[in-house]
Design a protein around this motif. Structure first.
Motif, PDB file in Angstrom:
ATOM      1  N   LEU A 104      31.750  84.864  64.587  1.00 41.18           N
ATOM      2  CA  LEU A 104      33.026  85.480  64.193  1.00 41.18           C
ATOM      3  C   LEU A 104      32.938  87.005  64.248  1.00 41.18           C
ATOM      4  O   LEU A 104      33.910  87.689  63.921  1.00 41.18           O
ATOM      5  N   GLY A 105      31.766  87.504  64.628  1.00 41.44           N
ATOM      6  CA  GLY A 105      31.601  88.962  64.664  1.00 41.44           C
ATOM      7  C   GLY A 105      31.083  89.519  63.352  1.00 41.44           C
ATOM      8  O   GLY A 105      31.134  90.730  63.129  1.00 41.44           O
ATOM      9  N   SER A 106      30.626  88.631  62.468  1.00 42.14           N
ATOM     10  CA  SER A 106      30.014  89.007  61.185  1.00 42.14           C
ATOM     11  C   SER A 106      30.980  89.787  60.293  1.00 42.14           C
ATOM     12  O   SER A 106      32.201  89.670  60.438  1.00 42.14           O
ATOM     13  N   ILE A 107      30.413  90.579  59.412  1.00 38.59           N
ATOM     14  CA  ILE A 107      31.244  91.288  58.407  1.00 38.59           C
ATOM     15  C   ILE A 107      32.082  92.363  59.108  1.00 38.59           C
ATOM     16  O   ILE A 107      31.601  93.001  60.060  1.00 38.59           O
ATOM     17  N   ASP A 108      33.318  92.596  58.626  1.00 37.30           N
ATOM     18  CA  ASP A 108      34.210  93.621  59.208  1.00 37.30           C
ATOM     19  C   ASP A 108      34.292  93.458  60.731  1.00 37.30           C
ATOM     20  O   ASP A 108      34.105  94.421  61.489  1.00 37.30           O
ATOM     21  N   SER A 109      34.579  92.261  61.153  1.00 34.00           N
ATOM     22  CA  SER A 109      34.498  91.929  62.576  1.00 34.00           C
ATOM     23  C   SER A 109      35.438  92.747  63.463  1.00 34.00           C
ATOM     24  O   SER A 109      36.653  92.803  63.230  1.00 34.00           O
ATOM     25  N   LEU A 110      34.847  93.326  64.484  1.00 37.79           N
ATOM     26  CA  LEU A 110      35.648  94.053  65.485  1.00 37.79           C
ATOM     27  C   LEU A 110      36.420  93.089  66.385  1.00 37.79           C
ATOM     28  O   LEU A 110      37.407  93.470  67.012  1.00 37.79           O
ATOM     29  N   LEU A 111      35.953  91.838  66.412  1.00 36.90           N
ATOM     30  CA  LEU A 111      36.614  90.849  67.288  1.00 36.90           C
ATOM     31  C   LEU A 111      38.041  90.574  66.832  1.00 36.90           C
ATOM     32  O   LEU A 111      38.893  90.214  67.643  1.00 36.90           O
ATOM     33  N   TYR A 112      38.299  90.756  65.542  1.00 34.77           N
ATOM     34  CA  TYR A 112      39.629  90.450  65.019  1.00 34.77           C
ATOM     35  C   TYR A 112      40.672  91.458  65.513  1.00 34.77           C
ATOM     36  O   TYR A 112      41.861  91.260  65.312  1.00 34.77           O
ATOM     37  N   LYS A 113      40.192  92.549  66.140  1.00 34.71           N
ATOM     38  CA  LYS A 113      41.126  93.565  66.655  1.00 34.71           C
ATOM     39  C   LYS A 113      41.298  93.435  68.162  1.00 34.71           C
ATOM     40  O   LYS A 113      42.001  94.228  68.782  1.00 34.71           O
ATOM     41  N   ASN A 114      40.614  92.463  68.743  1.00 40.50           N
ATOM     42  CA  ASN A 114      40.667  92.349  70.203  1.00 40.50           C
ATOM     43  C   ASN A 114      42.013  91.759  70.654  1.00 40.50           C
ATOM     44  O   ASN A 114      42.372  90.644  70.244  1.00 40.50           O
ATOM     45  N   PRO A 115      42.786  92.487  71.509  1.00 38.72           N
ATOM     46  CA  PRO A 115      44.124  92.015  71.868  1.00 38.72           C
ATOM     47  C   PRO A 115      44.134  90.666  72.573  1.00 38.72           C
ATOM     48  O   PRO A 115      45.040  89.851  72.347  1.00 38.72           O
ATOM     49  N   THR A 116      43.149  90.391  73.410  1.00 37.34           N
ATOM     50  CA  THR A 116      43.109  89.098  74.120  1.00 37.34           C
ATOM     51  C   THR A 116      42.974  87.955  73.127  1.00 37.34           C
ATOM     52  O   THR A 116      43.675  86.928  73.227  1.00 37.34           O
ATOM     53  N   ILE A 117      42.103  88.134  72.155  1.00 32.03           N
ATOM     54  CA  ILE A 117      41.861  87.061  71.176  1.00 32.03           C
ATOM     55  C   ILE A 117      43.071  86.926  70.246  1.00 32.03           C
ATOM     56  O   ILE A 117      43.512  85.806  69.943  1.00 32.03           O
ATOM     57  N   ILE A 118      43.632  88.059  69.850  1.00 31.05           N
ATOM     58  CA  ILE A 118      44.812  88.018  68.966  1.00 31.05           C
ATOM     59  C   ILE A 118      45.955  87.269  69.665  1.00 31.05           C
ATOM     60  O   ILE A 118      46.578  86.368  69.098  1.00 31.05           O
ATOM     61  N   GLU A 119      46.181  87.624  70.921  1.00 33.96           N
ATOM     62  CA  GLU A 119      47.295  87.018  71.663  1.00 33.96           C
ATOM     63  C   GLU A 119      47.076  85.509  71.837  1.00 33.96           C
ATOM     64  O   GLU A 119      47.994  84.706  71.632  1.00 33.96           O
ATOM     65  N   LEU A 120      45.857  85.164  72.192  1.00 35.71           N
ATOM     66  CA  LEU A 120      45.557  83.738  72.392  1.00 35.71           C
ATOM     67  C   LEU A 120      45.754  82.934  71.106  1.00 35.71           C
ATOM     68  O   LEU A 120      46.323  81.836  71.118  1.00 35.71           O
ATOM     69  N   ALA A 121      45.286  83.502  69.992  1.00 40.24           N
ATOM     70  CA  ALA A 121      45.426  82.811  68.705  1.00 40.24           C
ATOM     71  C   ALA A 121      46.910  82.610  68.391  1.00 40.24           C
ATOM     72  O   ALA A 121      47.314  81.524  67.961  1.00 40.24           O
ATOM     73  N   GLN A 122      47.713  83.645  68.653  1.00 34.33           N
ATOM     74  CA  GLN A 122      49.155  83.530  68.380  1.00 34.33           C
ATOM     75  C   GLN A 122      49.774  82.443  69.243  1.00 34.33           C
ATOM     76  O   GLN A 122      50.526  81.593  68.763  1.00 34.33           O
TER      77      GLN A 122
END
Ligand code: NAP
Length: 299
Positions: A202-220
């Motif tokens: 998940l990118g561990s603590i304070d994950s930078l992955l949660y800000k990734n636009p590709t991942i955000i868009e896909l999740a939505q």
């Protein structure tokens, strides 16, 4: 495409044993309740380590959960200060965990640290010696399988080339997420019959992955959480995942991975994320080893 039920599906280790593909990570988690929540939610794989300082809580949680010990795949890890005392390191872990055996015992890092001064490495100690000691453990019944963690291709090649090495590690547990996908190392593990487990998926603590636009868009688009998409990507790549959470709702949500897929195009979109970073550089190791454990061959 047939639906893959990852909560039930198991990987097969080179020992013939099964490893549940979703486990609960417990680094920085001293909460007995988290482990109980996970076991009640259906998790059957728990990942701890001597250095996490929580083996007692994990052991107590297993007892308190009411889930039979034999239904649980329990991993712990040999701490760096125990390389020269493998049987003692295992005995300390088993006592804390209140169990007679672990399903998987990993060498946490290919780096032996001085037990009296954790800022120093043990001079002239080779991690291959540690492995030679670890090889004696399965015959005792106290360990069902042995494996490694944070090993790159060079470490594994050296290990496997040694004439005294008779057991191929069952698992290599390594950092794996879309910004650190390590395709060469994963392929090497697979070619040698070594199961890959991904940590910090998940990118561990304070994950930078949660800000990734590709991942955000896909999740939505999928109507799934970012964390579920990240875990599903790892599972569909073929490794087991051990997300850590101390929060019962998140523990449950991280296990809610059945009945939906990432399509080949969606997998490709995540594979195509160009950003690269490694969360664990070896900063917890003695200063002399900082930047020297990972040899740049794990990409
Ligand atoms: P991780 O599992 O990638 O991320 C854990 C973080 O994500 C925690 O801060 C957690 O917070 C948060 N989180 C989890 N689920 C969430 C959700 N659904 N929504 C929002 N936030 C969520 O990180 P990790 O702990 O670094 O890695 C996982 C496990 O791998 C470790 O716990 C450990 O067992 C293992 N590990 C092994 C090594 C090694 O050297 N072999 C190194 C690192 C990790 P909350 O707890 O507040 O939910």
């Amino acid at each position: 495409m047939a639906t893959l039920n990852f909560t039930q599906k198991k990987g097969i280790l080179n020992t013939g044993a099964e490893i549940p593909l979703i486990g609960l990570g417990t680094w920085q988690c001293k909460s007995r309740d988290a482990v109980v929540s996970a076991l009640l939610a259906g998790y059957r794989h728990i990942d701890t380590a001597a250095v996490y300082g929580n083996e007692a809580e994990v052991g107590q949680a297993i007892k308190d959960s009411g889930v039979p010990r034999q239904e649980i795949f329990l991993t712990t890890k040999l701490g760096n200060q125990w390389h020269t005392r493998v049987p003692e390191g295992l005995a300390a872990s088993l006592q804390a965990l209140q169990t007679d055996y672990v399903d998987l015992y990993l060498m946490h890092w290919p780096c032996a640290v001085d037990p009296d001064d954790r800022d120093k490495v043990v001079p002239n100690w080779d991690y291959v010696n540690t492995w030679i000691e670890m090889q004696k453990l399965p015959a005792t019944g106290k360990v069902k399988a042995i494996g490694v963690s944070n090993f790159g291709i060079t470490h594994l090649e050296r290990l496997l080339a040694d004439a005294a090495v008779k057991i191929v590690p069952a698992v290599n547990q390594i950092e794996l997420h879309p910004c650190h996908p390590s395709p060469k190392l994963v392929a090497y593990n697979t070619a040698k019959g070594i199961h890959t487990t991904g940590y910090s998926c998940l990118g561990s603590i304070d994950s930078l992955l949660y800000k990734n636009p590709t991942i955000i868009e896909l999740a939505q688009q999928k109507g799934r959480s970012i964390q579920q998409v990240l875990l599903k990507w790892g599972l569909q790549k073929g490794w087991s995942v051990i997300p850590k959470s101390a929060n019962p709702e998140r523990i449950q949500a991280n296990f809610d991975l059945d009945g939906w897929e990432l399509s080949p195009e969606e997998m490709k979109a995540i594979d195509g994320i160009p950003t690269r970073f490694k969360i664990f550089q070896g900063g917890l190791l003695p200063p002399a080893m900082d930047g020297k454990v990972f040899l740049g061959d794990d990409e």
